[in-house]
Design a protein around this motif. Structure first.
Motif, mmCIF file in Angstrom:
data_model
loop_
_atom_site.group_PDB
_atom_site.id
_atom_site.type_symbol
_atom_site.label_atom_id
_atom_site.label_comp_id
_atom_site.label_asym_id
_atom_site.label_seq_id
_atom_site.Cartn_x
_atom_site.Cartn_y
_atom_site.Cartn_z
ATOM 1 N N GLU A 40 0.850 -1.185 0.000
ATOM 2 C CA GLU A 40 0.000 0.000 0.000
ATOM 3 C C GLU A 40 0.887 1.238 0.000
ATOM 4 O OE1 GLU A 40 -2.737 1.264 3.386
ATOM 5 O OE2 GLU A 40 -4.143 0.264 2.004
ATOM 6 N N VAL A 41 0.630 2.140 -0.931
ATOM 7 C CA VAL A 41 1.456 3.338 -1.085
ATOM 8 C C VAL A 41 0.592 4.583 -0.877
ATOM 9 C CG1 VAL A 41 2.897 4.678 -2.665
ATOM 10 C CG2 VAL A 41 3.000 2.170 -2.690
ATOM 11 N N THR A 42 0.991 5.433 0.051
ATOM 12 C CA THR A 42 0.304 6.705 0.276
ATOM 13 C C THR A 42 0.970 7.784 -0.572
ATOM 14 O OG1 THR A 42 -0.236 6.109 2.554
ATOM 15 C CG2 THR A 42 -0.330 8.448 1.977
ATOM 16 N N PRO A 43 0.236 8.415 -1.491
ATOM 17 C CA PRO A 43 0.838 9.457 -2.324
ATOM 18 C C PRO A 43 1.419 10.582 -1.466
ATOM 19 C CG PRO A 43 -1.258 8.779 -3.245
ATOM 20 C CD PRO A 43 -1.158 8.140 -1.879
ATOM 21 N N SER A 44 2.706 10.755 -1.544
ATOM 22 C CA SER A 44 3.407 11.782 -0.781
ATOM 23 C C SER A 44 4.794 11.943 -1.368
ATOM 24 C CB SER A 44 3.497 11.387 0.695
ATOM 25 O OG SER A 44 4.358 10.273 0.858
ATOM 26 N N GLN A 45 5.621 12.748 -0.719
ATOM 27 C CA GLN A 45 6.992 12.947 -1.190
ATOM 28 C C GLN A 45 7.919 11.812 -0.785
ATOM 29 O OE1 GLN A 45 7.108 17.084 0.509
ATOM 30 N NE2 GLN A 45 8.224 17.500 -1.386
ATOM 31 N N SER A 46 7.486 10.980 0.139
ATOM 32 C CA SER A 46 8.348 9.902 0.636
ATOM 33 C C SER A 46 8.218 8.653 -0.228
ATOM 34 C CB SER A 46 7.997 9.564 2.083
ATOM 35 O OG SER A 46 6.657 9.121 2.183
ATOM 36 N N TRP A 47 9.225 7.775 -0.138
ATOM 37 C CA TRP A 47 9.240 6.526 -0.885
ATOM 38 C C TRP A 47 8.904 5.357 0.034
ATOM 39 C CZ3 TRP A 47 9.768 6.131 -6.113
ATOM 40 C CH2 TRP A 47 10.186 7.286 -6.781
ATOM 41 N N THR A 48 8.174 4.389 -0.495
ATOM 42 C CA THR A 48 7.777 3.208 0.260
ATOM 43 C C THR A 48 8.666 2.029 -0.131
ATOM 44 O OG1 THR A 48 5.466 3.930 0.383
ATOM 45 C CG2 THR A 48 5.901 1.576 0.722
ATOM 46 N N ASP A 49 9.302 1.422 0.843
ATOM 47 C CA ASP A 49 10.135 0.249 0.606
ATOM 48 C C ASP A 49 9.229 -0.969 0.450
ATOM 49 O OD1 ASP A 49 11.952 -1.813 0.566
ATOM 50 O OD2 ASP A 49 12.926 -1.292 2.461
ATOM 51 N N SER A 50 9.256 -1.591 -0.723
ATOM 52 C CA SER A 50 8.412 -2.764 -0.967
ATOM 53 C C SER A 50 8.962 -4.017 -0.315
ATOM 54 C CB SER A 50 8.270 -3.005 -2.471
ATOM 55 O OG SER A 50 9.494 -3.502 -3.009
ATOM 56 N N ALA A 51 10.225 -3.963 0.128
ATOM 57 C CA ALA A 51 10.925 -5.123 0.703
ATOM 58 C C ALA A 51 11.122 -6.236 -0.331
ATOM 59 C CB ALA A 51 10.195 -5.665 1.921
ATOM 60 N N ALA A 115 -0.006 0.111 -14.688
ATOM 61 C CA ALA A 115 0.604 -1.202 -14.902
ATOM 62 C C ALA A 115 1.877 -1.058 -15.710
ATOM 63 C CB ALA A 115 -0.363 -2.147 -15.627
ATOM 64 N N ARG A 116 2.880 -1.846 -15.356
ATOM 65 C CA ARG A 116 4.128 -1.860 -16.120
ATOM 66 C C ARG A 116 4.924 -3.103 -15.775
ATOM 67 N NH1 ARG A 116 8.661 2.966 -16.910
ATOM 68 N NH2 ARG A 116 10.097 1.713 -18.157
ATOM 69 N N ASN A 117 5.621 -3.648 -16.770
ATOM 70 C CA ASN A 117 6.524 -4.775 -16.576
ATOM 71 C C ASN A 117 7.964 -4.283 -16.671
ATOM 72 O OD1 ASN A 117 4.253 -6.399 -16.512
ATOM 73 N ND2 ASN A 117 4.426 -7.013 -18.649
ATOM 74 N N LEU A 118 8.817 -4.786 -15.787
ATOM 75 C CA LEU A 118 10.219 -4.394 -15.773
ATOM 76 C C LEU A 118 11.101 -5.628 -15.861
ATOM 77 C CD1 LEU A 118 10.137 -1.821 -12.825
ATOM 78 C CD2 LEU A 118 10.110 -1.291 -15.266
ATOM 79 N N LYS A 119 12.150 -5.551 -16.656
ATOM 80 C CA LYS A 119 13.168 -6.593 -16.664
ATOM 81 C C LYS A 119 14.385 -6.049 -15.941
ATOM 82 C CE LYS A 119 15.756 -9.841 -19.474
ATOM 83 N NZ LYS A 119 15.996 -10.406 -20.804
ATOM 84 N N ILE A 120 14.804 -6.732 -14.881
ATOM 85 C CA ILE A 120 15.864 -6.236 -14.025
ATOM 86 C C ILE A 120 17.231 -6.618 -14.601
ATOM 87 C CG2 ILE A 120 16.768 -6.214 -11.679
ATOM 88 C CD1 ILE A 120 13.912 -5.043 -12.101
ATOM 89 N N THR A 121 18.124 -5.633 -14.687
ATOM 90 C CA THR A 121 19.450 -5.866 -15.257
ATOM 91 C C THR A 121 20.567 -5.819 -14.224
ATOM 92 O OG1 THR A 121 19.665 -3.510 -15.798
ATOM 93 C CG2 THR A 121 18.746 -4.948 -17.502
ATOM 94 N N GLU A 122 20.294 -5.291 -13.031
ATOM 95 C CA GLU A 122 21.304 -5.284 -11.980
ATOM 96 C C GLU A 122 20.623 -5.391 -10.617
ATOM 97 O OE1 GLU A 122 22.562 -0.837 -11.059
ATOM 98 O OE2 GLU A 122 22.748 -1.259 -13.210
ATOM 99 N N ALA A 123 21.358 -5.877 -9.634
ATOM 100 C CA ALA A 123 20.803 -6.092 -8.303
ATOM 101 C C ALA A 123 20.334 -4.774 -7.699
ATOM 102 C CB ALA A 123 21.850 -6.748 -7.398
ATOM 103 N N GLY A 124 19.240 -4.838 -6.942
ATOM 104 C CA GLY A 124 18.706 -3.636 -6.318
ATOM 105 C C GLY A 124 17.548 -3.967 -5.405
ATOM 106 N N ARG A 125 16.698 -2.998 -5.185
ATOM 107 C CA ARG A 125 15.529 -3.164 -4.322
ATOM 108 C C ARG A 125 14.437 -2.247 -4.861
ATOM 109 N NH1 ARG A 125 15.244 -5.404 1.019
ATOM 110 N NH2 ARG A 125 13.575 -4.555 2.326
ATOM 111 N N LEU A 126 13.202 -2.682 -4.768
ATOM 112 C CA LEU A 126 12.084 -1.946 -5.348
ATOM 113 C C LEU A 126 11.480 -0.976 -4.332
ATOM 114 C CD1 LEU A 126 10.104 -1.513 -7.722
ATOM 115 C CD2 LEU A 126 8.712 -3.374 -6.762
ATOM 116 N N TYR A 127 11.472 0.311 -4.718
ATOM 117 C CA TYR A 127 10.827 1.353 -3.925
ATOM 118 C C TYR A 127 9.718 1.980 -4.760
ATOM 119 C CZ TYR A 127 14.821 0.990 -0.759
ATOM 120 O OH TYR A 127 15.767 0.525 0.111
ATOM 121 N N LEU A 128 8.597 2.296 -4.115
ATOM 122 C CA LEU A 128 7.445 2.859 -4.805
ATOM 123 C C LEU A 128 7.115 4.241 -4.236
ATOM 124 C CD1 LEU A 128 5.287 -0.372 -4.829
ATOM 125 C CD2 LEU A 128 6.445 0.629 -6.805
ATOM 126 N N GLY A 129 6.664 5.129 -5.099
ATOM 127 C CA GLY A 129 6.312 6.473 -4.665
ATOM 128 C C GLY A 129 5.400 7.133 -5.674
#
Length: 419
Positions: A40-51, A115-129
């Motif tokens: 769940e993402v609250t629209p704001s200036q902050s980013w949500t860590d999806s873990a 909606a969007r599909n992403l192909k990951i090319t390098e290690a990272g972590r997903l953040y939503l905002g």
């Protein structure tokens, strides 16, 4: 590549099929299972860590809906008329649009929208905002669903399945075994002035390219850029000055950005030597490797042959069926960055060259499918900052390529600004 070499290479993989079958009697490697997560993402200036940790090769599918009541609800696609103070994290997208970052400290967010599909090319972590420069501009929350397919799950196909896929692609394209979709792509719906029906005269056309949905910006194309794009040639030509494929996409980025983005999206630079290609195909087939860099013919734009040719195909189907395009660096720039003009088509078999009666590649007549496939591949690789359609005043909608094959289009050019 002449017709004899084309047919030789296609026959080559058929002759090698028994040997390759015999060499693949081994169990596929163990891979992690796909998984789902809701955030769940609250629209704001902050980013949500999806873990959600990301690994090279992962495919990530993201979809979002808004949850809440009232007349001032946010929209994951963005709100064009929303009053918002401050600089937006992604200027090319509308305020409140759902965004993602693939690294915690990244300053290059990606437009996700509904909606969007992403192909990951390098290690990272997903953040939503959300694309907001200040809090409280709209109400509600985004309910985001994330589906991750680990990279290894996409790499366990055996040579047997590759050969079966190649045969199916060949039959579908050569003998029109697949019906065209009701619409060439769902991305047309983003343009209120264009019908989602196929162009006139395509009712009996066949296409092997599936429909796709692109995360196209709702913001209008920059006026200065649109004026420059109107100056681009509409079609390429062959060495005899015969008009051919349409210029159906534009890339904006440095040469390195273009090359890195296409490599991340699994596009291969085409080989330039036909004799070398034959030898390479034989060697790679016997070593159980995929030959995916078949040479392509030279076409002309701005009075010169293509700067680069790229292609993409199922293993062993390359000779008969491949996604491919040519790109030329133009003299135009956008905000100091080079503009590249591209012409993309999808080979789906062979047909008679109407110039000389020889064998040539048959293209999917619904060329918008290939245009959007190029965009979708770069989008999934996370290499697009902004994407939009541009329809020139002299749009190409019904024409023939240099070898005489007919094609149809809605006339739009896909414009992609690279990360």
């Amino acid at each position: 590549m002449n017709d004899m070499n084309k047919l030789f290479l296609f026959g080559l993989f058929l002759m090698l099929t028994p040997t390759l079958y015999a060499q693949t009697a081994q169990a596929p490697p163990t891979v992690s299972a796909p998984f789902d997560k809701a955030v769940e993402v609250t629209p704001s200036q902050s980013w949500t860590d999806s873990a959600v940790d990301l690994h090279p090769g992962d495919m990530v599918e993201i979809s979002a809906t808004v949850v809440g009541t009232g007349n001032n609800l946010c929209d994951p696609q963005g709100l064009d008329g929303l009053q918002n103070a401050g600089k937006l994290p992604l200027e090319s997208a509308s305020p409140a649009a759902l965004l993602a970052k693939l690294q915690e400290k990244s300053d290059s967010p990606l437009f996700i929208g509904a909606a969007r599909n992403l192909k990951i090319t390098e290690a990272g972590r997903l953040y939503l905002g959300s694309n907001l420069g200040a809090s409280g501009a709209c109400t509600g929350k985004y309910s985001v669903k994330i589906h991750v397919t680990p990279g290894g799950a996409n790499e366990v196909a055996s040579i047997q399945s590759k050969l079966a896929s190649a045969a199916q692609i060949w039959m579908s394209g050569q003998f029109a075994g697949m019906k065209s979709p009701a619409t060439q792509n769902q991305g047309m719906a983003s343009d209120a002035n264009l019908s989602t029906a196929p162009p006139s005269g395509t009712a009996n056309a066949t296409s092997t390219t599936p429909a796709s949905t692109l995360a196209v910006s709702r913001n209008p194309l920059d006026d200065a850029l649109a004026k420059d794009l109107q100056l681009l040639p509409r079609r390429v030509n062959d060495e005899f000055k015969n008009l051919g494929d349409m210029v159906n996409f534009v890339l904006i980025g440095s040469e390195k950005q273009v090359q890195d983005a296409l490599a991340a999206a699994n596009w291969r630079v085409a080989d330039t030597s036909t004799p070398g290609a034959v030898a390479k195909a034989i060697l790679m087939a016997t070593q159980k490797e995929d030959y995916l860099q078949m040479p392509m013919s030279q076409l002309y734009l701005f009075g010169r042959v293509q700067d680069f040719g790229y292609e993409q195909a199922e293993p062993y189907a390359m000779v008969a069926s491949r996604h491919h395009f040519r790109i030329w660096k133009s003299t135009l720039t956008y905000k100091g960055v080079p503009v590249w003009a591209g012409a993309g088509t999808h080979d789906i078999g062979f047909e008679k060259d109407q110039r000389n009666g020889k064998v040539t590649h048959k293209i999917d007549p619904l060329v918008d499918g290939e245009r959007d496939h190029i965009g979708e591949s770069l989008e999934q690789a996370g290499k697009i900052r902004m994407m939009n359609y541009f329809k020139p005043s002299d749009a190409v909608q019904d024409a023939r390529n240099a070898t005489g094959g007919g094609y149809q289009s809605d006339g739009r050019v896909l414009v992609m600004v690279l990360q």
